[in-house]
Design a protein around this motif. Sequence first.
Motif, PDB file in Angstrom:
ATOM      1  N   ASP A 111       0.803  -1.060   0.042  1.00  0.00           N
ATOM      2  CA  ASP A 111      -0.039  -0.004   0.073  1.00  0.00           C
ATOM      3  C   ASP A 111       0.845   1.200  -0.094  1.00  0.00           C
ATOM      4  O   ASP A 111       2.019   1.377   0.298  1.00  0.00           O
ATOM      5  CB  ASP A 111      -0.954   0.003   1.230  1.00  0.00           C
ATOM      6  N   ALA A 119       1.627   5.353   3.281  1.00  0.00           N
ATOM      7  CA  ALA A 119       1.645   5.185   4.698  1.00  0.00           C
ATOM      8  C   ALA A 119       3.043   5.971   5.418  1.00  0.00           C
ATOM      9  O   ALA A 119       3.105   6.335   6.379  1.00  0.00           O
ATOM     10  CB  ALA A 119       1.677   3.701   5.127  1.00  0.00           C
ATOM     11  N   TYR A 140       1.197   1.080  12.473  1.00  0.00           N
ATOM     12  CA  TYR A 140       1.663   0.952  11.160  1.00  0.00           C
ATOM     13  C   TYR A 140       2.227   1.871  10.253  1.00  0.00           C
ATOM     14  O   TYR A 140       3.405   1.727   9.776  1.00  0.00           O
ATOM     15  CB  TYR A 140       0.326   0.046  10.480  1.00  0.00           C
ATOM     16  N   ASP A 177      -3.801   2.192   3.088  1.00  0.00           N
ATOM     17  CA  ASP A 177      -4.253   1.692   4.309  1.00  0.00           C
ATOM     18  C   ASP A 177      -4.941   2.511   5.094  1.00  0.00           C
ATOM     19  O   ASP A 177      -5.122   3.623   5.001  1.00  0.00           O
ATOM     20  CB  ASP A 177      -2.974   1.158   5.201  1.00  0.00           C
ATOM     21  N   TYR A 178      -5.997   1.703   6.110  1.00  0.00           N
ATOM     22  CA  TYR A 178      -6.895   2.614   6.827  1.00  0.00           C
ATOM     23  C   TYR A 178      -5.898   3.474   7.650  1.00  0.00           C
ATOM     24  O   TYR A 178      -6.604   4.663   7.706  1.00  0.00           O
ATOM     25  CB  TYR A 178      -7.660   1.749   7.656  1.00  0.00           C
ATOM     26  N   GLN A 179      -4.741   3.359   8.231  1.00  0.00           N
ATOM     27  CA  GLN A 179      -4.318   4.173   9.160  1.00  0.00           C
ATOM     28  C   GLN A 179      -3.844   5.502   8.146  1.00  0.00           C
ATOM     29  O   GLN A 179      -3.731   6.751   8.785  1.00  0.00           O
ATOM     30  CB  GLN A 179      -3.015   3.682   9.649  1.00  0.00           C
ATOM     31  N   THR A 180      -3.445   5.286   7.096  1.00  0.00           N
ATOM     32  CA  THR A 180      -3.086   6.254   6.120  1.00  0.00           C
ATOM     33  C   THR A 180      -4.106   7.404   5.813  1.00  0.00           C
ATOM     34  O   THR A 180      -4.158   8.434   5.988  1.00  0.00           O
ATOM     35  CB  THR A 180      -2.448   5.888   4.981  1.00  0.00           C
ATOM     36  N   ARG A 222       6.426   1.998   8.787  1.00  0.00           N
ATOM     37  CA  ARG A 222       6.445   2.219   7.482  1.00  0.00           C
ATOM     38  C   ARG A 222       7.585   3.394   7.054  1.00  0.00           C
ATOM     39  O   ARG A 222       8.167   3.204   6.140  1.00  0.00           O
ATOM     40  CB  ARG A 222       5.224   2.460   6.660  1.00  0.00           C
ATOM     41  N   ASP A 247       7.967   4.596   0.359  1.00  0.00           N
ATOM     42  CA  ASP A 247       7.160   3.632   0.690  1.00  0.00           C
ATOM     43  C   ASP A 247       8.243   2.301   0.314  1.00  0.00           C
ATOM     44  O   ASP A 247       7.923   1.174   1.089  1.00  0.00           O
ATOM     45  CB  ASP A 247       5.819   3.429  -0.100  1.00  0.00           C
ATOM     46  N   HIS A 275      -0.808  -8.995  -2.040  1.00  0.00           N
ATOM     47  CA  HIS A 275       0.207  -7.844  -1.877  1.00  0.00           C
ATOM     48  C   HIS A 275       0.273  -7.231  -3.224  1.00  0.00           C
ATOM     49  O   HIS A 275       1.370  -6.604  -3.249  1.00  0.00           O
ATOM     50  CB  HIS A 275       1.364  -8.134  -1.113  1.00  0.00           C
TER      51      HIS A 275
END
Length: 347
Positions: A170, A173, A204, A264-267, A208, A288, A308
């Motif tokens: 992803d 991040a 996460y 990603d969700y956290q991003t 990264r 990344d 992935h």
Amino acid sequence: MAKYTELSEVGEFGLIEHLTKTIQLKNPSSCKGVGDDAAVLDYGSKKILVSTDMLIQGIHFDLTYTPLKHLGYKAVASNVSDICAMNGTARQITVSLALSNHFSLESVEELYSGIYLACEKYGVDLIGGDTTSSKTGMCISITVLGEADEEQIVYRNTAKENQLICVTGDLGAAYMGLQLLEREKTVFSGNEQAAQPDFSGYEYILERQLKPEARVDIIRTLREKHIHPTAMIDISDGLSSEIMHICKASGIGCKLYEEKIPIDYQTYKMAEELNMNATVCALSGGEDYELLFTVPLEVFDQVTSLPHISVVGHTTPVAEGYQLRTRDGNSFELKAQGWTNFSATKE
């Protein structure tokens, strides 16, 4: 009076092109020089891959929030990533280090503990280097040597029209992790009474940024599945910059689809918190160290079945330019807005 051109006028890539445009390779063993993720040398049955990266304190890393062990690991991983981008296998590294007298023996040992950990992880040998003094902090320069059979090597300039554009993992991040660290540094700066930052829920994106991994796993998977990319590059300067490198080198255009870009969700969460656009972060953020590659249309089912890996678009005739198709159906021209050295901003 002679006119002097400021480096900010040409930028990093313009400077590289200006300095290297007249280079002519003299030795038969020099198969590929400047212009790809690694140089390619011919010394017999294997082709040798060579790449160098330099990290400067205050430019590429901030020791306020970067643990030295993580820095050592990241310095190696980012170099191994260049060899992955050539579809090769990293074998050796050399490490050159410039240090000011602010660093203790113990701090250098901490840095090297990360370097050794990465060497163990990626199966590479530390075979030499150099150390010298510095008046302005720390500089790390790593050269990585790898190998590949001639038919395995993948360049940037060999993509064709109407091929799939794929990315691993992803995106965005690492950049969001950097923004979080910078925000907390600003809050903490000059306020010794400030509470220690709470990073829960953002582990996460911090990992990264501080401890990225080279995608050696993807290279192995593609070989096992007999999928040979037609062109490849690692994503160190953002998706937009990297796909334009491939397109310009190959003489083609591209169309990316916003909804296909893996984020990603956290991003997303961090971008929303900072009032930023997560897609822009994925396109322009950088660091990344995922892989961007093209493959023929006929391997669509194979490549989409692999973990992935995401298909984010396709290549086009060069006349169609470099396009991003947004979720709402609009198209915009891609811009190379990733990390830029020699910015015009002055103290």
